[in-house]
Write a protein that holds these residues in place. Structure first.
Motif, short mmCIF file in Angstrom:
data_model
loop_
_atom_site.label_atom_id
_atom_site.label_comp_id
_atom_site.label_asym_id
_atom_site.label_seq_id
_atom_site.Cartn_x
_atom_site.Cartn_y
_atom_site.Cartn_z
N UNK A 99 56.16 27.64 42.79
CA UNK A 99 54.87 28.13 43.29
C UNK A 99 54.77 27.91 44.80
N UNK A 100 55.59 28.58 45.60
CA UNK A 100 55.49 28.44 47.05
C UNK A 100 54.16 29.00 47.56
N UNK A 101 53.75 28.56 48.74
CA UNK A 101 52.47 28.99 49.29
C UNK A 101 52.40 30.51 49.44
N UNK A 102 53.53 31.13 49.74
CA UNK A 102 53.54 32.58 49.95
C UNK A 102 53.22 33.36 48.68
N UNK A 103 53.37 32.73 47.53
CA UNK A 103 53.11 33.44 46.27
C UNK A 103 51.65 33.38 45.85
N UNK A 104 50.86 32.52 46.47
CA UNK A 104 49.46 32.36 46.06
C UNK A 104 48.64 33.65 46.16
N UNK A 105 48.79 34.42 47.24
CA UNK A 105 48.00 35.67 47.31
C UNK A 105 48.27 36.62 46.15
N UNK A 106 49.49 36.64 45.64
CA UNK A 106 49.81 37.52 44.52
C UNK A 106 49.11 37.03 43.25
N UNK A 107 49.17 35.73 43.01
CA UNK A 107 48.47 35.16 41.85
C UNK A 107 46.96 35.37 41.98
N UNK A 108 46.45 35.25 43.21
CA UNK A 108 45.02 35.45 43.43
C UNK A 108 44.62 36.88 43.07
N UNK A 109 45.42 37.85 43.48
CA UNK A 109 45.12 39.26 43.18
C UNK A 109 45.13 39.51 41.67
N UNK A 110 46.12 38.97 40.98
CA UNK A 110 46.17 39.12 39.52
C UNK A 110 44.96 38.45 38.87
N UNK A 111 44.55 37.32 39.42
CA UNK A 111 43.40 36.60 38.87
C UNK A 111 42.12 37.42 38.98
N UNK A 112 41.96 38.12 40.11
CA UNK A 112 40.75 38.93 40.29
C UNK A 112 40.71 40.10 39.31
N UNK A 113 41.86 40.72 39.07
CA UNK A 113 41.92 41.80 38.09
C UNK A 113 41.57 41.27 36.70
N UNK A 114 42.10 40.10 36.38
CA UNK A 114 41.83 39.49 35.08
C UNK A 114 40.34 39.23 34.89
N UNK A 115 39.70 38.63 35.89
CA UNK A 115 38.28 38.30 35.78
C UNK A 115 37.44 39.56 35.65
N UNK A 116 37.77 40.60 36.43
CA UNK A 116 37.00 41.84 36.37
C UNK A 116 37.12 42.49 34.98
N UNK A 117 38.34 42.57 34.45
CA UNK A 117 38.55 43.15 33.12
C UNK A 117 37.83 42.35 32.04
N UNK A 118 37.93 41.03 32.13
CA UNK A 118 37.34 40.20 31.09
C UNK A 118 35.81 40.30 31.10
N UNK A 119 35.21 40.22 32.28
CA UNK A 119 33.76 40.30 32.36
C UNK A 119 33.25 41.69 31.99
N UNK A 120 34.02 42.71 32.26
CA UNK A 120 33.67 44.06 31.83
C UNK A 120 33.61 44.12 30.30
N UNK A 121 34.59 43.53 29.64
CA UNK A 121 34.62 43.53 28.18
C UNK A 121 33.48 42.70 27.60
N UNK A 122 33.13 41.61 28.30
CA UNK A 122 31.97 40.81 27.87
C UNK A 122 30.70 41.64 27.95
N UNK A 123 30.55 42.39 29.03
CA UNK A 123 29.38 43.27 29.17
C UNK A 123 29.34 44.34 28.09
N UNK A 124 30.49 44.86 27.70
CA UNK A 124 30.54 45.86 26.63
C UNK A 124 30.01 45.31 25.31
N UNK A 125 30.25 44.02 25.07
CA UNK A 125 29.83 43.40 23.81
C UNK A 125 28.39 42.90 23.84
N UNK A 126 27.78 42.91 25.01
CA UNK A 126 26.43 42.35 25.17
C UNK A 126 25.41 43.35 24.64
N UNK A 127 24.63 42.95 23.65
CA UNK A 127 23.66 43.83 23.00
C UNK A 127 22.27 43.61 23.61
#
Length: 410
Positions: free
Chosen positions: A56-84
């Motif tokens: 996990x070199x420092x140079x790889x953190x931005x890539x993990x950060x970008x993947x993390x943001x996509x993950x959070x957006x997708x997950x919260x979108x699905x949570x909103x879909x289930x919210x009645x």
């Protein structure tokens, strides 16, 4: 090429920790939080520093950060879909009361702690003014683990129930308020009042647009759904999701709220198959592959070895006590005052007390902005992990009879 090895290690570590944690009554998402910390400097970096630096070199953190943001957006979108939203009818008063208690009490305790600690430069950099420290720590103490809360409710089969809907609504309001406070802090820290104005005013306008005109036209744009969404429908939904996340991130409220609001706006009724189809098509990849990237990214910023003095561990204990009393205790008391039974009120308090994902997000923002030091970041991460670890066992214990009566695994 290193990214593929990182993902393999992250997935295997999360799976191994989850295997242990599920058997002691914990939610898999809690195991992923812990696995993220174990992969960081707190354990892997301590036991095998050379391996950690190469993996996990420092140079790889931005890539993990970008993947993390996509993950959070997708997950919260699905949570909103289930919210009645229909289940909120007749429960707005209860949700508002629980939400207010979940904000006011922990915010006051967090701000009070920051007032005593503001002159400690091992916790707050010299550039952080006392009132900025108070607002930030108050907001951080008020945050709720909204995605994790949603996941526990989903795993326990409570999605769409009155208890699940009430708790999700209160958690959503809490987090929205905390992000508005954070926007004010960042505006003050950067000397730009426009940041706070844009965040608060923009979020209101964005929510009105999504839940108004956009919600009205979405059924026509998506069309009929039979089984799964076809490729054209799925691309349209994903493109709208990315635009919604971008909009709220640009105005300073954070991408996950744009994603959640778009999920709320997804067609129900004749198009009721849309949320279920999206869950089938997107949830496995989101939770199994992408979401662990966020926990690992946060774990790489957590350094428990910074807490070398007994006083810092004492501070961690005080922060934890204030967090539990302010959030869980206040939400339980108000839920009882609103007429909920003891099991229901205790279930609400135990779930609202968890910090999880959202706490890690707000702490990472504070650390990157220079509002807090790595030492305070670590103290707050410990609080987030412990309160999140408490959530599922407490919830199972206080709500066990109801879960067993419904035939659910406790």
């Amino acid at each position: 090429m290193l990214l593929f090895m990182q993902l393999a290690v992250i997935l295997l570590a999360c799976r191994a920790v989850s295997w242990v944690f599920v058997r002691i009554g914990q939610s898999p998402v809690v195991a992923e939080m812990v696995a993220g910390v174990l992969l960081g400097p707190s354990l892997l970096g301590l036991l095998a520093p050379e391996l950690s630096a190469s993996l996990f070199p420092a140079a790889s953190k931005p890539i993990l950060f970008a993947l993390a943001q996509i993950a959070l957006a997708l997950y919260m979108f699905l949570v909103g879909c289930e919210f009645d939203l229909e289940l909120m009818k007749g429960r707005v008063g209860k949700a508002a009361s629980v939400s207010l208690a979940g904000i006011a009490a922990p915010f006051a305790l967090g701000a009070g702690l920051a007032w005593f600690l503001a002159d400690r430069q091992d916790l707050f950099p010299a550039a952080t003014e006392p009132f900025q420290a108070m607002l930030f720590l108050g907001a951080a103490m008020s945050i709720t683990a909204f995605p994790m809360l949603a996941r526990i409710i989903y795993e326990r089969g409570l999605t769409g129930t009155p208890l699940g809907t009430l708790t999700l609504a209160a958690g959503a309001v809490d987090d929205a308020a905390a992000w508005c406070v954070l926007a004010v802090v960042l505006a003050s820290f950067k000397g730009q009042a426009s940041i706070a104005v844009l965040a608060i005013g923009g979020s209101v306008l964005f929510a009105a647009f999504v839940m108004g005109p956009l919600r009205w036209v979405l059924p026509r744009w998506i069309g009929k759904v039979q089984g799964d969404l076809n490729s054209g429908q799925l691309v349209l939904v994903l493109a709208l999701l990315m635009l919604a996340a971008w909009c709220t991130d640009m105005i300073g409220i954070y991408a996950v709220f744009g994603a959640f609001l778009l999920g709320l706006a997804m067609p129900r009724g004749d198009n009721g198959g849309v949320p279920k189809a999206l869950e089938r098509q997107l949830m496995p990849l989101t939770t199994s592959l992408l979401l662990p990237c966020f926990f690992t990214y946060s774990g790489l910023n957590t350094q428990i070895n910074l807490l070398t003095e007994p006083g810092l561990w004492g501070l961690a204990a005080v922060v934890l006590a204030a967090a539990v009393l302010g959030k869980g205790g206040a939400c339980y008391a108000v839920a009882r005052w609103q007429g909920m039974s003891h099991p229901e009120a205790a279930a609400v308090g135990s779930l609202m007390n968890a910090r999880g994902l959202m706490e890690l997000i707000i702490l990472n923002i504070g650390l990157q902005a220079g509002l807090i030091t790595p030492t305070l970041f670590t103290v707050m991460v410990i609080m987030a992990i412990v309160t999140t670890l408490m959530a599922t066992p407490l919830f199972n214990r206080v709500y066990a009879s109801r879960l067993k009566g419904a035939g659910l695994v406790v």
